[in-house]
Motif scaffolding. Structure first.
Motif, PDB file in Angstrom:
ATOM      1  N   GLN A  36      11.152 -37.672 -67.218  1.00  0.00           N
ATOM      2  CA  GLN A  36      11.877 -38.889 -66.894  1.00  0.00           C
ATOM      3  C   GLN A  36      10.915 -40.067 -66.684  1.00  0.00           C
ATOM      4  OE1 GLN A  36      15.364 -39.500 -66.477  1.00  0.00           O
ATOM      5  NE2 GLN A  36      14.534 -41.569 -66.410  1.00  0.00           N
ATOM      6  N   LYS A  57      14.984 -45.976 -62.236  1.00  0.00           N
ATOM      7  CA  LYS A  57      14.966 -45.102 -63.401  1.00  0.00           C
ATOM      8  C   LYS A  57      14.907 -46.004 -64.623  1.00  0.00           C
ATOM      9  CE  LYS A  57      18.781 -42.947 -64.785  1.00  0.00           C
ATOM     10  NZ  LYS A  57      19.870 -41.976 -64.946  1.00  0.00           N
TER      11      LYS A  57
ATOM     12  N   PRO B  37      14.530 -34.924 -75.489  1.00  0.00           N
ATOM     13  CA  PRO B  37      15.311 -36.065 -74.982  1.00  0.00           C
ATOM     14  C   PRO B  37      14.444 -37.089 -74.237  1.00  0.00           C
ATOM     15  CG  PRO B  37      16.210 -33.957 -74.218  1.00  0.00           C
ATOM     16  CD  PRO B  37      14.904 -33.662 -74.856  1.00  0.00           C
ATOM     17  N   GLU B 174      20.190 -37.068 -62.560  1.00  0.00           N
ATOM     18  CA  GLU B 174      21.009 -35.871 -62.737  1.00  0.00           C
ATOM     19  C   GLU B 174      20.173 -34.616 -62.863  1.00  0.00           C
ATOM     20  OE1 GLU B 174      24.260 -35.823 -65.580  1.00  0.00           O
ATOM     21  OE2 GLU B 174      24.824 -37.794 -64.815  1.00  0.00           O
ATOM     22  N   VAL B 256      21.790 -32.705 -74.519  1.00  0.00           N
ATOM     23  CA  VAL B 256      21.311 -33.606 -73.467  1.00  0.00           C
ATOM     24  C   VAL B 256      21.264 -35.048 -73.993  1.00  0.00           C
ATOM     25  CG1 VAL B 256      19.334 -34.199 -71.995  1.00  0.00           C
ATOM     26  CG2 VAL B 256      19.977 -31.810 -72.310  1.00  0.00           C
ATOM     27  N   ARG B 257      20.789 -35.208 -75.236  1.00  0.00           N
ATOM     28  CA  ARG B 257      20.729 -36.546 -75.830  1.00  0.00           C
ATOM     29  C   ARG B 257      22.129 -37.155 -75.886  1.00  0.00           C
ATOM     30  NH1 ARG B 257      15.829 -37.526 -78.469  1.00  0.00           N
ATOM     31  NH2 ARG B 257      16.755 -39.329 -79.492  1.00  0.00           N
ATOM     32  N   SER B 259      24.842 -36.394 -74.175  1.00  0.00           N
ATOM     33  CA  SER B 259      25.441 -36.692 -72.867  1.00  0.00           C
ATOM     34  C   SER B 259      24.737 -37.882 -72.217  1.00  0.00           C
ATOM     35  CB  SER B 259      25.392 -35.461 -71.960  1.00  0.00           C
ATOM     36  OG  SER B 259      24.067 -35.229 -71.550  1.00  0.00           O
ATOM     37  N   GLY B 260      23.470 -38.141 -72.614  1.00  0.00           N
ATOM     38  CA  GLY B 260      22.754 -39.299 -72.089  1.00  0.00           C
ATOM     39  C   GLY B 260      23.031 -40.555 -72.903  1.00  0.00           C
TER      40      GLY B 260
END
Lengths: 187, 313
Positions: A36, A57, B37, B174, B256-257, B259-260
């Motif tokens: 992230q 973020k 992702p 998340e 994941v991509r 849903s993001g």
């Protein structure tokens, strides 16, 4: 409402947080190779001047603050508010004590100040970096002392008190650095 | 700085030459891309003979997939020094175009490759540094007193707040992994590799990326990272060899991509075919040359080690 995404972050950008306007002082992009991404920022509250840190973020958005910095001329003080005018639009602004902060003790009528307007209202006043002011009160110096070592307090015509060399006398005009509140030279 | 870069690359090439690792080149422009992702790709387009209607091409984010195809074809140990590209990354340690050293060692696991990375860094720095090695689990236990394999989102969130990470109370993240990333980058990373080489190894399976998984409990992703002077320098894997498992991870990445809110990417069927044909048991690692130069030259900004960073590119 306008929003800025973290990729628009840079020094000087004005954002709104918890109802207060802030300017971004420093923005750092932090990202592990496989994880992230974050933006770690240092921001200054434009009302209080307080600097704090915050982590976003990457990709998040923050509301933009409608902040404008403008050059205004100081007209007069009516005892409660300080009055300023924009020299091109002739628009006048009334500044309260909180927004004036330290600026009040450095400026004389007709001085130019950098004023921060938020939604059209003045919230901060930056005096000129250097001002020339007359000394209204100071202890008489010792004769022959020109070294300037040590110094003594002197009250200026605006009420501010600065340390001056011993040879400086009542009635002298001096140059002061308002950012440090320090004597620079005789003017 | 240009001389330091040229000399470093010459030392690295000599290092591999002496060890019988072959230099290779693979396409920078590729039809497929990694689905990770966390990595955004730059895209371009070829139009002309062979593709009159235009062919979308990705600028690779690492040469990993074609190099694995070479390994599957029997290349033996190989390395590559190339430019790699990532969208959305610019900062003190990031430039969207950067230099990557990537190499693969058939017959090595991630521990054997960590030894070789340490030997290479010694050659790069031209001095011997002490080496410390911590598993990801012990790293978090040592610095923050928690077990990263077991801790849930809520526990990590309160730890981030307790550690005084500014703004942590308002962050919306998340799952456990982004919180682990936050704690790692804010609280731990600055303390790693100070006057030494710090290797972190054995990651949570959710961060295994392209590493093989060792059954638990807890199951472990056989991945490692190297830190020098608080900077992430290299990432390596005991490479996943199973085509079926690789396909499942590609699909998971794409979920994941999606849903993001990011578009899914086409799977690299060439890589999957190579894995199905048989990738030799191997370990591989990617090392950022620019960041290594930041350490050898003692500068804190990646711009300082590049002739022309993005704003002057």
């Amino acid at each position: 409402m306008a929003f800025y995404s973290t990729s628009e972050f840079k020094g000087g950008l004005k954002i709104l947080l918890d109802g207060d306007p802030y300017t971004i002082v420093e923005n750092e992009f932090v990202k592990p190779g496989k994880g992230q991404a974050f933006n770690r920022v240092r921001i200054r509250n434009l009302k209080s001047g307080r600097v704090l840190e915050k982590t976003f973020k990457s990709g998040d958005s923050v509301e933009a603050a409608d902040v404008l910095e403008t050059d205004l001329q100081y007209l007069y003080c009516d005892g409660e508010s300080w009055h300023f005018m924009h020299l091109e639009s002739f628009e006048q602004y009334q500044v309260g004590e909180a927004a004036m902060g330290d600026a009040a003790k450095w400026i004389k009528e007709q001085d130019h100040c950098q004023v921060t307007l938020w939604n059209g209202q003045p919230i901060a006043v930056e005096p000129p970096n250097f001002v020339i002011l007359k000394i209204t009160e100071t202890d008489p110096g010792l004769k022959g002392d020109t070294s300037g070592g040590g110094g003594k307090p002197a009250t200026l015509e605006t009420g501010a008190v600065v340390r001056v060399p011993l040879f400086v006398q009542i009635g002298d005009t001096i140059k002061v650095d308002t950012r440090k509140g320090e004597y620079v030279s005789r003017a | 700085m240009l001389k330091a870069r040229a000399a470093l690359q010459a030392r690295l090439r000599a290092f591999f030459m002496a060890r019988g690792v072959m230099e290779v080149e693979t396409p920078i422009l590729s039809r497929h891309a990694g689905t990770d992702p966390a990595i955004e790709l730059l895209q371009t387009r070829y139009t002309g003979p062979g593709a009159p209607a235009g062919l979308p091409l990705y600028l690779h984010s690492s040469p990993e997939f074609p190099m694995k195809r070479l390994l599957a074809a029997g290349s033996g140990p190989i390395y590559q020094i190339c430019r790699a590209f990532r969208d959305g990354e610019l900062g003190r340690r990031h430039n969207p175009e950067f230099t990557l050293l990537e190499w693969y060692r058939p017959g090595f696991d991630h521990h054997a490759l960590m030894d070789e990375v340490a030997a290479l860094v010694r050659v790069a720095l031209e001095r011997e540094l002490p080496r410390e090695q911590l598993s990801y689990g012990n790293l978090f236990r040592h610095y923050l007193g928690i077990d990263p394999h077991a801790a849930g989102e809520a526990e990590l969130r309160s730890l981030a707040i307790e550690q005084g990470i500014p703004g942590a109370d308002e962050l919306v993240l998340e799952g456990a992994d982004p919180w682990l990333d936050l704690l790692l980058t804010q609280c731990i990373e600055p303390r790693l590799g100070r006057g030494c080489l710090t290797f972190v190894y054995d990651y949570p399976v959710s961060q295994a990326s392209l590493a093989r998984i060792r059954p638990g409990p807890p199951p472990i992703g056989e991945r490692f990272e190297l830190y020098l002077e608080g900077i992430e320098i290299a990432n390596g894997f005991h490479e996943l060899g199973s085509a079926a498992e690789q396909r499942a991870r590609f699909e998971q990445d794409n979920r994941v991509r999606t849903s993001g809110g990011v578009s899914p990417l086409p799977l690299d069927e060439n890589l999957l075919a190579a894995l199905a044909a048989g990738l030799p048991d191997c370990a591989g690692v990617a090392l950022g040359i620019d960041r290594l130069l930041m350490v050898t030259e003692g500068v804190s900004s990646i711009e300082a080690v590049m002739a022309f960073p993005l704003d002057r590119a």
